[in-house]
Enzyme design. Structure first.
Site, mmCIF file in Angstrom:
data_model
loop_
_atom_site.group_PDB
_atom_site.id
_atom_site.type_symbol
_atom_site.label_atom_id
_atom_site.label_comp_id
_atom_site.label_asym_id
_atom_site.label_seq_id
_atom_site.Cartn_x
_atom_site.Cartn_y
_atom_site.Cartn_z
ATOM 1 N N HIS A 74 0.818 -1.221 0.000
ATOM 2 C CA HIS A 74 0.000 0.000 0.000
ATOM 3 C C HIS A 74 0.848 1.266 0.000
ATOM 4 O O HIS A 74 0.355 2.356 -0.304
ATOM 5 C CB HIS A 74 -0.942 0.015 1.211
ATOM 6 C CG HIS A 74 -2.269 0.647 0.925
ATOM 7 N ND1 HIS A 74 -2.402 1.767 0.141
ATOM 8 C CD2 HIS A 74 -3.534 0.303 1.297
ATOM 9 C CE1 HIS A 74 -3.678 2.113 0.058
ATOM 10 N NE2 HIS A 74 -4.390 1.227 0.745
ATOM 11 N N ASP A 124 -1.818 2.272 -4.613
ATOM 12 C CA ASP A 124 -3.108 2.584 -4.004
ATOM 13 C C ASP A 124 -4.158 1.589 -4.496
ATOM 14 O O ASP A 124 -3.985 0.932 -5.526
ATOM 15 C CB ASP A 124 -3.535 4.012 -4.359
ATOM 16 C CG ASP A 124 -2.619 5.050 -3.727
ATOM 17 O OD1 ASP A 124 -2.067 4.775 -2.636
ATOM 18 O OD2 ASP A 124 -2.441 6.121 -4.333
#
EC number: 2.3.1.12
Length: 473
Positions: A446, A450
């Site tokens: 992450h 995204d």
């Protein structure tokens, strides 16, 4: 991900590293641990240390000696085979001479990088003089403490303000001499295997160092009975379990270390999508008919998956990236690591520039690399430089869906499940069709990818799988 790597090893891990660079890397690492040494009672000789044969290597095992004591050696000849953290690598001689002493016998394990493994001499008549030779490095740990103490009074006389730091240095130097037990790596391993505390063994080596012979003498005496008492007490309470202890291989240690690092430091999240594979299977059948007619090898589902993943990375390059503390590095090369399970452990050889290669070429490379992995003969250029990984447990094992652990320093890994037939709505009311669907799960870092970017990549991947003709354009 790795700090303190030399310029040569950094180049080695780049996507475009080749066999020539790998050989230069090995040669430079071997030179860095070779040093001429002499003493008053021994002729000039050369101590050959365990080389660093890969950027992540900290220790190695001697798999096999190809030269015997007394043999003549020449540059380019293979001296021994070293099992590194990822593969078995041949260690070549760098200079001409004679192998006078093998310090680490065949099968020796957990030899630290730089630790002496052999001695060579220039004159054949000097070989016998090293029959009982012990490397000078054995006395290394005690030397710094002995030199540190006499230097402190001199500094106190020159500069009084330096007395505070000197006090900090003198205290630790005395504490380890009382609490720390010095022992050779082999002695520590032997004591650990036999559940013998080192504190109960008296060392006869330099500065009281415990050597292998001390542990063997202790085990031969009746003293080892004291370590057996706790097990007898346990046996009297509960039945003993029947088990086998399987020693860690180098690849198992590295896999455990890297995956633990990945789960502890990389914020994983997972995206799963079902893809219809009917058209892909149809195209595969047609291509295999052409392959068989021309004498070529069959195209596998995994080959098509690798190609689709590579093209999706070219379309969504944000997923072809790596995280660093200063920046996100986005790669222009699309190099796909393919997980291969062997008896020795898990290997991930790399198919480089997979987006530019045809399906038959990808298939040939995967088969060739998988065979090398099973033979434990992969070279660093065979598995380094990957930018994305594919792991398939569906076809070989029938796993429906799973979440894979990211292979650092990459930012994503694709887990492929098995295909299954499902009933799906037809074109009209009360009409149903049967179609084959395959579940795939993308594990993302992450920090780099995204959620929307990961979803965009999966959309592109699904598009190539469901319209496979587009992969041929």
């Amino acid at each position: 991900m790795l700090s303190g790597i030399s310029t040569t090893s950094t180049k080695l891990s780049s996507p475009m590293a080749g066999p020539k660079l790998f050989k230069e890397f090995i040669s430079s690492q071997m030179r860095s641990v070779r040093g001429f040494s002499s003493s008053s009672d021994l002729p000039p000789h050369q101590e050959i240390g365990m080389p660093s044969l890969s950027p992540t290597m900290t220790e190695g095992n001697i798999a096999r000696w190809l030269k015997k004591e007394g043999d003549k050696v020449a540059p380019g000849e293979v001296l021994c085979e070293v099992e590194t953290d990822k593969a078995t690598v041949e260690m070549e001689c760098m200079e001409e001479g004679f192998l006078a002493k093998i310090v680490k016998e065949e099968g020796a394990k957990e030899i630290q990088v730089g630790e002496v493994i052999a001695i060579t001499v220039e004159d054949e008549d000097d070989i016998q003089k090293f029959k009982d030779y012990t490397p000078s490095s054995d006395t290394g740990p005690a030397a710094p403490e002995a030199k540190l103490a006499p230097s402190l009074p001199k500094e106190e006389k020159v500069e009084k303000p330096a007395s505070a730091p000197e006090a900090k240095i003198s205290k630790p130097s005395s504490a380890p001499s009382e609490d720390r037990i010095f022992a050779s790596p082999l002695a520590r391993k032997l004591a650990e295997d036999n559940n013998v505390p080192l504190s109960s063994i008296k060392g006869t080596g330099p500065e009281g160092r415990i050597v292998k012979a001390d542990v063997e003498d202790f085990l031969a005496s009746g003293s080892k009975e004291t370590t057996a008492k706790p097990s007898k007490q346990v046996d009297s309470k509960v039945p003993a379990l029947d088990y086998v202890d399987i020693p860690h291989t180098q690849i198992r240690k590295v896999t455990a270390s890297r995956l633990a690092f990945s789960k502890q430091t990389i914020p994983h999240y997972y995206l799963t999508v079902d893809t219809c594979v009917d058209k892909m299977m149809g195209l595969r059948s047609q291509l295999n008919s052409f392959q068989e007619a021309s004498g070529g090898k069959r195209i596998s589902v995994n080959d098509l998956v690798i190609k689709a993943a590579a093209l999706a990375l070219r379309k969504v390059p944000q997923c072809n990236s790596s995280w660093t503390d200063e920046y996100i590095r986005q790669f222009k090369n699309v190099n796909i690591n393919v997980a291969v399970q062997t008896e020795n452990g898990l290997y991930v050889p790399v198919v480089k520039d997979a987006d530019k290669k045809g399906l038959s070429t990808i298939g040939e490379e995967v088969r060739f690399l998988a065979q090398k992995a099973k033979e434990n003969s992969l070279k660093p250029e065979d598995y380094e430089g990957g930018t994305f990984t594919v792991s398939n447990l569906g076809g070989p094992f029938g796993i429906k869906q799973f979440c894979a652990v990211i292979n650092p320093p990459q930012a994503a890994i694709l887990a492929i499940g098995s295909a299954e037939k499902r009933v799906v709505p037809g074109t009209g009311p009360d009409q149903y069709n049967v179609a084959s669907y395959m579940s795939v799960t993308l594990s993302c870092d992450h920090r780099v990818i995204d959620g929307a970017i990961g979803a965009e990549w999966l959309k592109a991947f699904k598009g190539y799988i469901e319209t496979p003709e587009s992969m041929l354009l």
